[in-house]
Design an enzyme around this catalytic site. Sequence first.
Site, PDB file in Angstrom:
ATOM      1  N   ARG A  18      -5.928   4.011   5.982  1.00 42.70           N
ATOM      2  CA  ARG A  18      -6.152   2.840   5.126  1.00 42.70           C
ATOM      3  C   ARG A  18      -7.532   2.859   4.480  1.00 42.70           C
ATOM      4  NH1 ARG A  18      -7.063  -3.276   5.780  1.00 42.70           N
ATOM      5  NH2 ARG A  18      -5.600  -4.232   4.303  1.00 42.70           N
ATOM      6  N   ILE A  20      -5.434  -5.355  -1.392  1.00 46.43           N
ATOM      7  CA  ILE A  20      -4.593  -4.570  -0.505  1.00 46.43           C
ATOM      8  C   ILE A  20      -4.096  -5.537   0.561  1.00 46.43           C
ATOM      9  CG2 ILE A  20      -6.592  -3.835   0.866  1.00 46.43           C
ATOM     10  CD1 ILE A  20      -5.138  -1.252   1.519  1.00 46.43           C
ATOM     11  N   SER A  21      -2.786  -5.523   0.823  1.00 45.67           N
ATOM     12  CA  SER A  21      -2.189  -6.533   1.698  1.00 45.67           C
ATOM     13  C   SER A  21      -2.654  -6.397   3.146  1.00 45.67           C
ATOM     14  CB  SER A  21      -0.656  -6.432   1.663  1.00 45.67           C
ATOM     15  OG  SER A  21      -0.154  -6.782   0.400  1.00 45.67           O
ATOM     16  N   GLN A  22      -2.581  -7.497   3.870  1.00 46.34           N
ATOM     17  CA  GLN A  22      -2.862  -7.509   5.298  1.00 46.34           C
ATOM     18  C   GLN A  22      -1.924  -6.522   5.995  1.00 46.34           C
ATOM     19  OE1 GLN A  22      -1.811 -11.202   7.107  1.00 46.34           O
ATOM     20  NE2 GLN A  22      -2.679 -10.716   9.099  1.00 46.34           N
TER      21      GLN A  22
END
Length: 233
Positions: free
Chosen positions: A52, A78-80
Amino acid sequence: MNPDPRTENDDFARARARLIEEIERELIETRAYLKTDHIDPRVLDAIARVPRERFVPPDMRQHAYRNQPLPIGNGQTISQPYIVAVMSDLLQLPAAGGRVYELGTGSAYQAAVLGAMGAEVYSVEIQPELAARAEALLAELGFGRVHVRAGDGYLGWPQAAPFDAIIITAAGPEVPQPLVDQLKTGGRLVMPLGPSGGAQTLVVLVKQPDGTLAQRELLPVRFVPITRDPIDS
């Protein structure tokens, strides 16, 4: 002094392991919404393998494994990781991975997770700069089965349809009909449904033989809105 890459890689590996533990705890905490705290092991394995830190801006890398959304520039996030895990699991991908369409490439982290699960992913990003960045990064990391192009994601990728599953990583007040048309019968579409700035709910929809959608509502969420090309909308 530059950090030792070996030490940095070890630190990120430990951070990914801690992140998996956090996701598992949050799954337990939200089982009343999800009706389960079980998740496909392929999802957690993919999250454990996808770096990530490569999908966030360099000045955000120290925060890459926080279980929260992070800004990536261009007004996008950027999503959780927990949400990435839940949405990936809800797609119920076939054993071989299947073919997935994604509206909203963003950083390409979600697409990379699906690619690590064995899926062939077709992802469309409205912002050319983000699309180019995502395409280059995915190629560098070896995600040859994840395809990215710039365009209006609302319209899908008809040349690659039909899809086993569709994931929409931006919120909209309605389900895009072009994407319903490109979804296989029995296929699943997962998206945050609701207006920008208003109440949004993560939903999973299953396409029925008559073309209608059976809908199940899950979690309250907050996503950036779907952006349309004014020429195509």
